[in-house]
Motif scaffolding. Structure first.
Motif, PDB file in Angstrom:
ATOM      1  N   TRP A  70       0.859  -1.186   0.000  1.00  0.00           N
ATOM      2  CA  TRP A  70       0.000   0.000   0.000  1.00  0.00           C
ATOM      3  C   TRP A  70       0.888   1.225   0.000  1.00  0.00           C
ATOM      4  O   TRP A  70       1.977   1.213   0.569  1.00  0.00           O
ATOM      5  N   ILE A  71       0.413   2.288  -0.610  1.00  0.00           N
ATOM      6  CA  ILE A  71       1.178   3.532  -0.655  1.00  0.00           C
ATOM      7  C   ILE A  71       0.383   4.603   0.073  1.00  0.00           C
ATOM      8  O   ILE A  71      -0.804   4.789  -0.196  1.00  0.00           O
ATOM      9  N   GLY A  72       1.037   5.258   1.027  1.00  0.00           N
ATOM     10  CA  GLY A  72       0.370   6.311   1.782  1.00  0.00           C
ATOM     11  C   GLY A  72       1.366   7.370   2.194  1.00  0.00           C
ATOM     12  O   GLY A  72       2.563   7.117   2.265  1.00  0.00           O
ATOM     13  N   ASP A  73       0.878   8.563   2.489  1.00  0.00           N
ATOM     14  CA  ASP A  73       1.767   9.656   2.877  1.00  0.00           C
ATOM     15  C   ASP A  73       1.720   9.924   4.377  1.00  0.00           C
ATOM     16  O   ASP A  73       2.072  10.992   4.829  1.00  0.00           O
ATOM     17  N   TYR A  74       1.308   8.940   5.149  1.00  0.00           N
ATOM     18  CA  TYR A  74       1.192   9.155   6.587  1.00  0.00           C
ATOM     19  C   TYR A  74       2.451   8.771   7.352  1.00  0.00           C
ATOM     20  O   TYR A  74       2.541   8.975   8.543  1.00  0.00           O
ATOM     21  N   VAL A  75       3.453   8.209   6.680  1.00  0.00           N
ATOM     22  CA  VAL A  75       4.696   7.816   7.338  1.00  0.00           C
ATOM     23  C   VAL A  75       5.443   9.069   7.774  1.00  0.00           C
ATOM     24  O   VAL A  75       5.395  10.096   7.118  1.00  0.00           O
TER      25      VAL A  75
END
Length: 134
Positions: free
Chosen positions: A17-22
Motif C-alpha cells: 500500500w502507498i500512503g503519505d502518513y509515514v
C-alpha cells in the motif's frame, strides 16, 4: 497497488500500500506496516478495511482488538516464535534473519545537527560578540 511482497521469514504474501502518513523524518524507502501494533498503521488499516494480524498479546489479560496494542507482551500467530516475550522474540527474529541470509542486527545513526551546510555562501547564523572599545 495490487502488488505483493514476500514476508522474509514466513514467506506469506504481504500487500503493498502507498500512503503519505509515514513520518517525514524517518527517511526514504519501504516501511513494513504493523496495523495491530502501531496506532497510525491501525487507523490506516481500519480506514481501508484491511486485515489486521495480531502477533503480540498482553502478558496478563485479554487482547482488546478495538485499538492497536503497542506495549510489550507475548507473541502469538508467529509460528516458531509463539509464546516468546517481545524483547526475546525481537532477538530471535533478528538471529533467524541472519541465519537465512535475509537480514541481521545493524546499528544506524542519524546525525541531527544545526544544518550548517545550508549556510555555505553566507556563513553560519551564529551571533558572535566582538568587543569594541572607542
Amino acid at each position: 497497488t495490487g502488488g505483493y511482497v514476500l514476508h522474509p521469514v514466513s514467506g506469506e504474501r504481504v500487500p503493498v500500500w502507498i500512503g503519505d502518513y509515514v513520518l517525514g523524518s524517518y527517511g526514504t524507502g519501504a516501511v513494513m506496516a504493523v496495523p495491530a501494533h502501531d496506532t497510525r498503521d491501525f487507523e490506516f488499516a481500519q480506514a481501508f478495511n484491511l486485515d489486521i494480524k495480531w502477533v503480540v498479546k498482553p502478558a496478563d489479560g485479554d487482547l482488546d482488538q478495538d485499538e492497536a496494542f503497542t506495549d510489550s507482551g507475548i507473541t502469538i500467530n508467529s509460528g516458531e516464535f509463539d509464546g516468546m516475550e517481545t524483547s526475546k522474540c525481537k532477538m530471535a527474529v533478528t538471529e533467524k534473519l541472519k541465519e537465512i541470509g535475509k537480514g541481521g542486527p545493524k546499528v544506524t545513526y542519524k546525525l541531527r545537527d544545526w544544518v550548517f551546510s545550508r549556510q555555505r555562501y553566507w556563513g553560519e547564523p551564529i551571533p558572535i560578540y566582538f568587543p569594541v572599545d572607542f
